[in-house]
Design a protein around this motif. Structure first.
Motif, short mmCIF file in Angstrom:
data_model
loop_
_atom_site.label_atom_id
_atom_site.label_comp_id
_atom_site.label_asym_id
_atom_site.label_seq_id
_atom_site.Cartn_x
_atom_site.Cartn_y
_atom_site.Cartn_z
N SER A 157 0.89 -1.07 0.02
CA SER A 157 -0.14 0.03 0.08
C SER A 157 0.90 1.06 -0.25
O SER A 157 0.33 2.36 -0.12
N THR A 158 2.05 1.14 0.15
CA THR A 158 3.26 2.21 -0.02
C THR A 158 4.01 1.68 -1.13
O THR A 158 3.89 1.10 -1.79
N GLY A 159 5.21 2.44 -1.07
CA GLY A 159 6.20 2.04 -2.29
C GLY A 159 7.00 0.68 -1.70
O GLY A 159 6.60 -0.19 -0.58
N SER A 160 7.93 0.50 -2.20
CA SER A 160 9.22 -0.19 -1.60
C SER A 160 9.64 0.13 -0.34
O SER A 160 9.83 1.31 -0.02
N ASN A 161 9.79 -0.88 0.90
CA ASN A 161 10.33 -0.56 2.00
C ASN A 161 11.08 -1.95 2.70
O ASN A 161 11.18 -2.80 1.96
N LEU A 162 11.43 -1.33 3.85
CA LEU A 162 12.16 -2.67 4.42
C LEU A 162 11.47 -3.91 4.66
O LEU A 162 11.99 -5.00 4.69
N TRP A 163 10.33 -3.65 4.88
CA TRP A 163 9.40 -4.94 4.89
C TRP A 163 8.96 -5.87 3.74
O TRP A 163 8.73 -6.92 3.83
N ASN A 242 2.50 0.79 -4.46
CA ASN A 242 1.57 2.03 -4.86
C ASN A 242 2.41 3.30 -4.49
O ASN A 242 2.48 4.17 -3.74
N SER A 243 3.33 3.18 -5.68
CA SER A 243 4.15 4.36 -5.78
C SER A 243 4.51 4.90 -7.29
O SER A 243 3.92 4.11 -8.03
N HIS A 244 5.19 5.86 -7.46
CA HIS A 244 5.69 6.33 -8.69
C HIS A 244 6.52 7.45 -8.54
O HIS A 244 6.44 8.19 -7.50
N HIS A 245 7.35 7.56 -9.53
CA HIS A 245 8.67 8.45 -9.39
C HIS A 245 8.09 9.94 -9.45
O HIS A 245 8.68 10.92 -8.95
N SER A 246 6.79 10.18 -9.84
CA SER A 246 6.13 11.41 -9.96
C SER A 246 5.91 12.32 -8.44
O SER A 246 5.71 13.29 -7.94
N ASN A 256 10.61 -7.81 -10.51
CA ASN A 256 9.20 -8.33 -10.29
C ASN A 256 8.58 -7.13 -9.44
O ASN A 256 7.54 -7.34 -8.78
N MET A 257 9.00 -6.23 -9.33
CA MET A 257 8.48 -5.23 -8.46
C MET A 257 7.85 -3.96 -9.70
O MET A 257 8.76 -3.43 -10.41
N VAL A 258 6.71 -3.67 -9.49
CA VAL A 258 5.92 -2.73 -10.49
C VAL A 258 5.07 -1.69 -9.72
O VAL A 258 4.43 -1.85 -8.79
N GLU A 259 5.38 -0.50 -10.18
CA GLU A 259 4.79 0.87 -9.92
C GLU A 259 3.61 0.79 -10.28
O GLU A 259 3.40 1.06 -11.48
N ILE A 260 2.55 1.13 -9.50
CA ILE A 260 1.19 1.44 -10.04
C ILE A 260 0.35 2.56 -9.37
O ILE A 260 -0.71 2.68 -9.23
N LEU A 432 4.01 14.95 -14.82
CA LEU A 432 4.83 13.90 -14.89
C LEU A 432 3.91 12.37 -14.44
O LEU A 432 4.29 11.55 -14.97
N PHE A 433 3.12 12.70 -13.38
CA PHE A 433 2.16 11.73 -13.17
C PHE A 433 1.55 11.10 -14.21
O PHE A 433 1.28 9.82 -14.49
N HIS A 434 1.03 11.92 -15.14
CA HIS A 434 -0.08 11.23 -16.33
C HIS A 434 0.75 10.90 -17.36
O HIS A 434 0.37 10.27 -18.32
N ASP A 435 2.20 10.89 -17.27
CA ASP A 435 3.08 10.87 -18.51
C ASP A 435 3.58 9.25 -18.50
O ASP A 435 4.62 9.09 -18.23
N ARG A 436 2.65 8.58 -18.75
CA ARG A 436 3.02 6.98 -18.68
C ARG A 436 2.59 6.23 -19.95
O ARG A 436 1.49 6.67 -20.72
N LEU A 437 2.84 5.23 -20.32
CA LEU A 437 2.59 4.56 -21.40
C LEU A 437 1.30 3.75 -21.27
O LEU A 437 0.41 3.87 -22.27
N LYS A 438 0.64 3.39 -20.03
CA LYS A 438 -0.35 3.14 -19.73
C LYS A 438 -0.93 3.56 -18.50
O LYS A 438 -0.03 4.15 -17.58
N THR A 439 -2.06 3.55 -18.12
CA THR A 439 -2.58 3.99 -16.84
C THR A 439 -2.30 3.00 -15.74
O THR A 439 -1.88 1.91 -15.98
N PRO A 440 -2.07 3.47 -14.41
CA PRO A 440 -1.66 2.60 -13.71
C PRO A 440 -2.60 1.27 -13.38
O PRO A 440 -1.91 0.34 -12.92
#
Length: 514
Positions: A157-163, A242-246, A256-260, A432-440
């Motif tokens: 539910s966040t981005g990548s983390n220690l857990w 649940n993250s994105h570089h924007s 196998n980690m994918v940002e959505i 930046l958020f909207h500039d993607r190949l596909k929607t999240p």
């Protein structure tokens, strides 16, 4: 039948292949459930057969095959435990609050597996192609994927983390990857790196000394024939982030980690008539104020509430405030309240010029999606980090909760409302958020289908997962180099000490002869 028709029909059949998918989202937090619900509803509407284990359940099930398994007892238990004023939680030191959080959440998996409807499912003959489990210190529930012989998909539910990083071999060095509970950027000072490293080590110790052993006991007790925790803990085929570089700090991600991040956001709908009229009439602009779904504005201390109202009363802008009670004492004329407000649709209104928020990830994502600057009052968890990122990226300010008074709140409001840089930066982040190949959401659905089609996609798994810790950190190589250097140094020293007397003796004899 021509070739084009054949291709279209084949593609349609391929894309609409139905899979049986179990979603496990047991966390007692509406914001977490909103995310899980959005993903599972979309899978059902895509044609998959969906079952969801959660504390809430859907009031209006989506089109398609969708079944709820509601954790009634789990929800009641945690609601009793969490009857605290959440505004007080943020004052705890992370080195104290982190162990408390880990102990509390590790109990969540036990309560979930104890639930009669969950036990009934476990002992049934049902089969699933994939099991999607929320990653939030409830790793014992990942055993359900092994039990049903299904592909394991992890949702963060966040981005990548220690857990999650260590479970898929993703590097997360504390030198530049800050822990979520700290308000640090990637550019940390020395003392911040000291604190971040201590939190990192505390996480590792707590996970291996308490959380994982507790998970193992739970799994063996409630899932018949369950494998050892080592056999399912590191078996994720896909991690949805649940993250994105924007709006998140750039960090490493294994294949196998994918940002959505932002997948839950939908195109704005028309507002209810009263809200539409109120915001349409805000010719000088409007401010939206909400502390999210877990924090309640009604729990604000009187002095903080009055300080906020005092500042709002002096504004020419209108204010729409999510207030969870019938009346807001001393409400100014320019303030309108509602127990529940359609946040995404409100933020989409062109007259909304500022979002006063707690800095939760969903709220942060939505404000960037719509290009609205923020004034964050972070309380706990990742809110402080999200607020600091808004400051770093120039689309908002962060006001610590303990510093909120009528002067500081008014000053921060004035700065964000009247300095165009915040609005301009928010709009730039939105691009930046909207500039993607596909929607999240399209990205999420594609990768879920992908790992199911490819039987868990083992080709995405990195070799780090198969290495013992000492090989991963090349301690064996370091040890070998140190050993070789030590042996070489010793040999050189011995030769030198033995050769030097002979050399000196020869030189001495040569001098005498001359």
């Amino acid at each position: 039948m021509n070739i084009i028709t054949l291709i279209v029909l084949t593609s349609f059949t391929y894309l609409t292949h139905s899979a049986r998918i179990l979603g496990v989202f047991p966390f007692i937090g509406k914001s977490h459930y909103f995310l899980g619900s959005a993903l599972m509803r979309a899978l059902a509407e895509q044609g998959h057969d969906v079952t969801v284990i959660s504390p809430f359940g859907e009031r209006t099930p989506p089109n398609g095959s969708y079944r709820d398994i509601v954790l009634v007892k789990t929800r009641e238990t945690f609601e009793r435990k969490l009857k605290v004023n959440m505004f007080d939680v943020g004052e705890l030191n992370p080195l104290i609050s982190l162990p408390f959080l880990m102990i509390m959440l590790s109990e969540l998996g036990t309560l979930t597996l104890q639930e009669p409807p969950v036990q009934e499912l476990i002992h049934s003959d049902e089969k699933f192609d994939a099991v999607i489990v929320e990653q939030f210190l409830i790793d014992d529930l990942k055993a359900l994927a092994s039990h049903f012989n299904a592909v394991q998909i992890v949702f963060s539910s966040t981005g990548s983390n220690l857990w999650i990083d260590s479970l898929v071999g993703n590097p997360s060095p504390p030198s530049y990857v800050p822990s979520a509970g700290l308000s640090y950027s990637s550019q940390m000072t020395f003392l911040q790196r000291v604190t971040n490293t201590l939190v990192y080590l505390l996480n590792v110790v707590m996970m291996h000394a308490y959380v994982y052993p507790n998970n193992e006991q739970t799994v063996q007790k409630y899932i018949p024939g369950a494998p050892h925790i080592e056999d399912f803990l590191y078996n994720a085929s896909l991690v949805l982030l649940n993250s994105h570089h924007s709006f998140s700090q750039p960090v490493p991600h294994v294949p196998n980690m994918v940002e959505i991040g932002g997948f839950h956001i939908k195109p704005p709908k028309k507002l209810p008539q009263d809200l539409q009229t109120f915001l349409d009439g805000a010719t000088e602009g409007a401010i939206y104020f909400s502390m999210g779904s877990n924090l309640r504005s009604v729990d604000l201390p009187t002095d903080k509430r009055d300080a906020i109202l005092n500042a709002f009363a002096k504004l020419k802008q209108k204010v729409l405030w999510k207030w969870e009670d019938e009346e807001l004492p001393n409400k100014p004329k320019n303030v309108e309240v509602g127990k529940w407000l359609p946040q995404q649709d409100v933020l989409a209104h062109p007259n909304v010029k500022l979002f006063v928020t707690h800095g939760g990830l969903l709220s942060t994502t939505e404000t960037i999606y719509f290009g609205v600057p923020v004034l964050a009052i972070p309380i706990y968890g990742d809110q402080k980090m999200n607020a600091q990122l808004a400051v770093n990226d120039g689309y908002g300010l962060s006001l610590p909760y303990k510093e909120v008074n009528k002067e500081t709140f008014a000053q921060n409001l004035d700065e964000v409302l009247n300095n165009p840089k915040y609005s301009n930066n928010a709009k730039a982040k939105s691009k930046l958020f909207h500039d993607r190949l596909k929607t999240p959401m399209e990205t999420a659905l594609y990768w879920i289908d992908y790992v199911i089609r490819h039987k868990g996609a083992p080709h995405l798994r990195v070799a780090a997962l198969d290495l013992p810790w000492y090989k991963y950190h090349v301690l064996d190589v370091i040890g070998f180099v140190v050993l070789v250097a030590a042996i070489g140094g010793t040999v050189f020293y011995v030769l030198l000490t033995r050769m030097c007397p002979l050399l000196f003796k020869r030189l001495k004899n040569k001098v005498k002869t001359n």
